[in-house]
Design a protein around this motif. Structure first.
Motif, PDB file in Angstrom:
ATOM      1  N   CYS A  64       0.973  -1.353  -0.021  1.00  0.00           N
ATOM      2  CA  CYS A  64      -0.069   0.070  -0.040  1.00  0.00           C
ATOM      3  C   CYS A  64       0.812   1.334  -0.126  1.00  0.00           C
ATOM      4  CB  CYS A  64      -1.005  -0.049   1.088  1.00  0.00           C
ATOM      5  SG  CYS A  64      -2.112  -1.338   1.171  1.00  0.00           S
ATOM      6  N   MET A  65       1.836   1.429   0.817  1.00  0.00           N
ATOM      7  CA  MET A  65       2.913   2.326   0.842  1.00  0.00           C
ATOM      8  C   MET A  65       3.392   2.596  -0.531  1.00  0.00           C
ATOM      9  SD  MET A  65       6.138   3.112   3.193  1.00  0.00           S
ATOM     10  CE  MET A  65       7.210   2.144   2.341  1.00  0.00           C
ATOM     11  N   PHE A  66       3.974   1.599  -1.068  1.00  0.00           N
ATOM     12  CA  PHE A  66       4.415   1.487  -2.443  1.00  0.00           C
ATOM     13  C   PHE A  66       3.424   2.215  -3.650  1.00  0.00           C
ATOM     14  CE2 PHE A  66       4.733  -0.123  -6.782  1.00  0.00           C
ATOM     15  CZ  PHE A  66       6.101   0.207  -7.117  1.00  0.00           C
ATOM     16  N   LEU A  67       2.178   1.865  -3.355  1.00  0.00           N
ATOM     17  CA  LEU A  67       1.252   2.374  -4.281  1.00  0.00           C
ATOM     18  C   LEU A  67       1.186   3.955  -4.043  1.00  0.00           C
ATOM     19  CD1 LEU A  67      -1.286  -0.560  -4.638  1.00  0.00           C
ATOM     20  CD2 LEU A  67       0.299   0.236  -6.133  1.00  0.00           C
ATOM     21  N   MET A  68       1.084   4.412  -2.737  1.00  0.00           N
ATOM     22  CA  MET A  68       0.983   5.585  -2.182  1.00  0.00           C
ATOM     23  C   MET A  68       2.175   6.562  -2.820  1.00  0.00           C
ATOM     24  SD  MET A  68      -1.263   7.706  -0.769  1.00  0.00           S
ATOM     25  CE  MET A  68      -2.214   6.795   0.721  1.00  0.00           C
ATOM     26  N   GLN A 155      -9.280  10.177   1.009  1.00  0.00           N
ATOM     27  CA  GLN A 155      -9.952   9.325   0.018  1.00  0.00           C
ATOM     28  C   GLN A 155      -8.859   8.322  -0.467  1.00  0.00           C
ATOM     29  OE1 GLN A 155     -11.367  12.425  -2.526  1.00  0.00           O
ATOM     30  NE2 GLN A 155     -13.632  11.781  -2.319  1.00  0.00           N
ATOM     31  N   LEU A 156      -7.627   8.754  -0.291  1.00  0.00           N
ATOM     32  CA  LEU A 156      -6.419   7.666  -0.886  1.00  0.00           C
ATOM     33  C   LEU A 156      -6.248   6.573   0.078  1.00  0.00           C
ATOM     34  CD1 LEU A 156      -3.859  10.489  -2.221  1.00  0.00           C
ATOM     35  CD2 LEU A 156      -5.264   8.612  -3.746  1.00  0.00           C
ATOM     36  N   ILE A 157      -6.646   7.163   1.426  1.00  0.00           N
ATOM     37  CA  ILE A 157      -6.441   6.052   2.441  1.00  0.00           C
ATOM     38  C   ILE A 157      -7.842   5.140   2.660  1.00  0.00           C
ATOM     39  CG2 ILE A 157      -6.136   5.758   4.789  1.00  0.00           C
ATOM     40  CD1 ILE A 157      -3.771   7.171   3.762  1.00  0.00           C
ATOM     41  N   SER A 158      -8.929   5.982   2.637  1.00  0.00           N
ATOM     42  CA  SER A 158     -10.179   4.894   2.851  1.00  0.00           C
ATOM     43  C   SER A 158     -11.222   5.563   1.813  1.00  0.00           C
ATOM     44  CB  SER A 158     -10.606   5.138   4.167  1.00  0.00           C
ATOM     45  OG  SER A 158     -11.775   4.493   4.616  1.00  0.00           O
ATOM     46  N   SER A 159     -11.686   4.787   0.847  1.00  0.00           N
ATOM     47  CA  SER A 159     -12.666   5.283  -0.137  1.00  0.00           C
ATOM     48  C   SER A 159     -12.932   4.027  -0.836  1.00  0.00           C
ATOM     49  CB  SER A 159     -12.335   6.547  -1.059  1.00  0.00           C
ATOM     50  OG  SER A 159     -11.029   5.982  -1.815  1.00  0.00           O
ATOM     51  N   LEU A 161     -11.860   3.717  -3.925  1.00  0.00           N
ATOM     52  CA  LEU A 161     -10.895   3.438  -4.986  1.00  0.00           C
ATOM     53  C   LEU A 161      -9.806   4.151  -4.126  1.00  0.00           C
ATOM     54  CD1 LEU A 161     -10.514   2.648  -7.701  1.00  0.00           C
ATOM     55  CD2 LEU A 161     -10.635   5.137  -8.624  1.00  0.00           C
ATOM     56  N   ASP A 162      -9.281   3.287  -3.264  1.00  0.00           N
ATOM     57  CA  ASP A 162      -8.091   3.648  -2.101  1.00  0.00           C
ATOM     58  C   ASP A 162      -6.970   2.676  -2.512  1.00  0.00           C
ATOM     59  OD1 ASP A 162      -8.624   1.322  -0.663  1.00  0.00           O
ATOM     60  OD2 ASP A 162     -10.023   2.538   0.684  1.00  0.00           O
ATOM     61  N   MET A 163      -5.785   3.100  -1.776  1.00  0.00           N
ATOM     62  CA  MET A 163      -4.586   2.493  -2.072  1.00  0.00           C
ATOM     63  C   MET A 163      -4.831   0.753  -1.327  1.00  0.00           C
ATOM     64  SD  MET A 163      -2.784   4.007  -4.107  1.00  0.00           S
ATOM     65  CE  MET A 163      -4.454   4.878  -4.794  1.00  0.00           C
ATOM     66  N   ASP A 164      -5.419   0.864  -0.571  1.00  0.00           N
ATOM     67  CA  ASP A 164      -5.800  -0.542   0.298  1.00  0.00           C
ATOM     68  C   ASP A 164      -6.317  -1.602  -0.513  1.00  0.00           C
ATOM     69  OD1 ASP A 164      -6.323  -2.478   2.270  1.00  0.00           O
ATOM     70  OD2 ASP A 164      -8.107  -1.531   2.861  1.00  0.00           O
ATOM     71  N   ARG A 165      -7.286  -1.056  -1.137  1.00  0.00           N
ATOM     72  CA  ARG A 165      -8.108  -1.848  -2.299  1.00  0.00           C
ATOM     73  C   ARG A 165      -7.386  -2.249  -3.500  1.00  0.00           C
ATOM     74  NH1 ARG A 165     -14.561  -0.093  -2.048  1.00  0.00           N
ATOM     75  NH2 ARG A 165     -14.804  -0.132   0.302  1.00  0.00           N
ATOM     76  N   ALA A 166      -6.659  -1.210  -3.754  1.00  0.00           N
ATOM     77  CA  ALA A 166      -5.762  -1.283  -5.044  1.00  0.00           C
ATOM     78  C   ALA A 166      -4.548  -2.185  -4.594  1.00  0.00           C
ATOM     79  CB  ALA A 166      -4.956   0.046  -5.452  1.00  0.00           C
ATOM     80  N   ASP A 167      -4.143  -2.591  -3.347  1.00  0.00           N
ATOM     81  CA  ASP A 167      -3.214  -3.445  -3.171  1.00  0.00           C
ATOM     82  C   ASP A 167      -3.643  -5.013  -2.921  1.00  0.00           C
ATOM     83  OD1 ASP A 167       0.004  -4.246  -2.516  1.00  0.00           O
ATOM     84  OD2 ASP A 167      -1.418  -5.011  -0.789  1.00  0.00           O
ATOM     85  N   LEU A 199     -10.786  13.306  -5.027  1.00  0.00           N
ATOM     86  CA  LEU A 199     -10.255  12.688  -5.903  1.00  0.00           C
ATOM     87  C   LEU A 199     -10.910  12.019  -7.064  1.00  0.00           C
ATOM     88  CD1 LEU A 199      -7.331  11.019  -5.762  1.00  0.00           C
ATOM     89  CD2 LEU A 199      -8.675   8.983  -4.987  1.00  0.00           C
ATOM     90  N   VAL A 200     -10.532  12.191  -8.288  1.00  0.00           N
ATOM     91  CA  VAL A 200     -11.227  11.849  -9.525  1.00  0.00           C
ATOM     92  C   VAL A 200     -10.143  10.969 -10.464  1.00  0.00           C
ATOM     93  CG1 VAL A 200     -12.768  13.807  -9.545  1.00  0.00           C
ATOM     94  CG2 VAL A 200     -10.459  14.124 -10.656  1.00  0.00           C
ATOM     95  N   VAL A 201     -10.989  10.097 -11.111  1.00  0.00           N
ATOM     96  CA  VAL A 201     -10.329   9.455 -12.194  1.00  0.00           C
ATOM     97  C   VAL A 201     -10.588  10.132 -13.587  1.00  0.00           C
ATOM     98  CG1 VAL A 201     -10.070   7.095 -13.201  1.00  0.00           C
ATOM     99  CG2 VAL A 201     -10.605   7.427 -11.142  1.00  0.00           C
ATOM    100  N   GLU A 202      -9.533  10.116 -14.426  1.00  0.00           N
ATOM    101  CA  GLU A 202      -9.514  10.738 -15.665  1.00  0.00           C
ATOM    102  C   GLU A 202     -10.377  10.038 -16.676  1.00  0.00           C
ATOM    103  OE1 GLU A 202      -5.458  11.548 -16.703  1.00  0.00           O
ATOM    104  OE2 GLU A 202      -5.255  13.088 -15.390  1.00  0.00           O
ATOM    105  N   GLU A 203     -11.180  10.518 -17.590  1.00  0.00           N
ATOM    106  CA  GLU A 203     -12.041   9.888 -18.381  1.00  0.00           C
ATOM    107  C   GLU A 203     -11.355   8.791 -18.956  1.00  0.00           C
ATOM    108  OE1 GLU A 203     -15.303  10.506 -21.939  1.00  0.00           O
ATOM    109  OE2 GLU A 203     -14.359  12.107 -21.148  1.00  0.00           O
TER     110      GLU A 203
END
Length: 405
Positions: A64-68, A155-159, A161-167, A199-203
């Motif tokens: 998670c830290m790496f992705l952050m 949001q990067l920590i807890s949402s 689409l956060d880094m937790d779920r991404a890892d 936090l947004v995601v580009e189209e």
């Protein structure tokens, strides 16, 4: 005093080399609170189904830290101002977001302690570390709690689409061998941006988000809510419940000092003191495994049988259904269990019902937002007809019944 190099590099099987970004982060990783995560299985009892799923919370939070780190680098490249202090706060917050997990992660979250989540315990660990380290974790704590003025950081920590779920999706997919969960986390990160402090995601990352949500849904039904894993977790919960009942009756059970404290005391939010925190920090998977190895020889039929069944993977059978089970069917299975030698007063430990719930995406709670090419910010499920997220946002519930084979 001898100088110690704190700029270490860790070789991770998922991402390759992970750099520890600062001496403060290194000191946190070296702390006994954090090292305890090496002894807590990331996926609870899922290794009973997927033998490779033996990775730990320690590996997960480093990932998670790496992705952050990658996210901070990408957002800065896109013109989002993030100071070095804020970046370090983000690294520490994501590094410590799971430090409050107890043995076997989610499997025993409300069995060791009651009415207090692992997130709340994580916060207490962070506050204790902050006191020990001269207030250097203040920014991380504010970000973790959502009190920091820049919303996108929380949001990067807890949402959704956060880094937790991404890892964990990518990592758990790798270790279980379930390819459906293998998301392209770095592609997702490259599409992130910030608008109006959110936090947004580009189209152009729209289909990557859809793949992410589909992967999450499939991983829940195929892995996290696999019926054998759930059966094992329910057995473990009942094992600890029986141990607590026996101790309350005055029986002496062989177990570690740390586990004995939580078995003999009711710990909740009201009495979770600093002393309790230090005792909780001594608990990990090995306490439970060692206790089961002793309890399998106990005279109590529930304690000994559940211990043996878990140790030898002779688990209860679980049947799933889209509707609740009829009382007549439950009673019939209870009668069969009684004929098999289980005393009638203990039948509920071996025959029981419950529900599983899965919802991959919840638009009502901190929704994922897409940054359109014209500059508009749109909730992801309302972007285009081609992207069908209706099924993913619908809650799915299944009913189960567990009983001896």
């Amino acid at each position: 005093m001898r100088y110690r190099n704190k700029l270490k590099i860790i070789n991770d099987p998922i991402y390759g080399f992970i750099h520890i970004p600062s001496s403060l982060v290194f000191d946190i990783i070296e702390h006994p609170y954090f090292q305890r995560l090496r002894r807590i299985n990331q996926m609870g009892l899922s290794h009973l189904v997927f033998p490779g799923a033996k990775h730990t919370r320690f590996e997960h939070v480093l990932g998670c830290m790496f992705l952050m780190q990658k996210t901070v680098e990408m957002l800065r490249f896109k013109g989002v101002e993030i100071s070095n202090k804020e970046a370090e706060g983000l690294y520490i917050a994501i590094l410590l977001h799971d430090i409050g997990h107890g043995p076997f992660s989610h499997a025993m979250e409300h069995s060791i302690v009651e009415e207090i989540s692992h997130e709340e315990i994580s916060l207490r660990f962070m506050q204790q570390l902050n006191a020990e380290m001269g207030g250097k974790l203040e920014t991380a704590i504010r970000i973790f709690q959502g009190n920091y003025p820049r919303k996108f950081m929380h949001q990067l920590i807890s949402s959704q689409l956060d880094m937790d779920r991404a890892d964990y999706l990518k990592r758990d997919s790798f270790y279980t061998g379930v390819a459906e969960g293998n998301i392209n986390s770095e592609r997702l990160i490259s599409m992130l941006n910030v608008r109006n402090d959110e936090l947004v995601v580009e189209e152009k990352g729209l289909y990557s988000v859809e793949k992410f949500l589909i992967a999450r849904r499939l991983m829940y039904w195929q892995v996290y809510l696999h019926k054998t894993s759930v059966a094992a977790e329910q057995m473990l919960i009942r094992l600890l419940k029986r141990a607590k009942s026996l101790v309350q009756e005055g029986q002496l059970l062989t177990m570690s000092t740390a586990l004995a404290f939580f078995v003999s005391h009711k710990i909740d939010n009201a009495n979770f003191s600093e002393e309790v925190l230090d005792k909780f920090a001594l608990l990990d998977d090995t306490d439970i495994i060692a206790a089961m190895k002793e309890w399998q020889f106990h005279s109590d039929v529930v304690l000994s049988q559940l211990s043996r069944m878990l140790l030898n993977r002779d688990l209860l059978k679980m049947k799933l259904c889209s509707t609740n089970f009829e009382e007549q069917k439950v009673k019939r299975l209870q009668k069969i269990a009684a004929l098999g030698g289980i005393p009638s007063e203990f039948i509920d430990y071996f025959v029981f019902t419950g529900t599983m719930y899965n919802r991959a995406y919840t638009p009502e709670q901190d929704p994922i937002k897409i940054l359109a090419k014209n500059g508009r910010v749109i909730e992801v499920s309302k972007t285009a007809e081609e992207v069908s997220l209706g099924a993913l946002s619908q809650p799915t519930q299944k009913y189960y019944i567990c009983y001896p084979k």
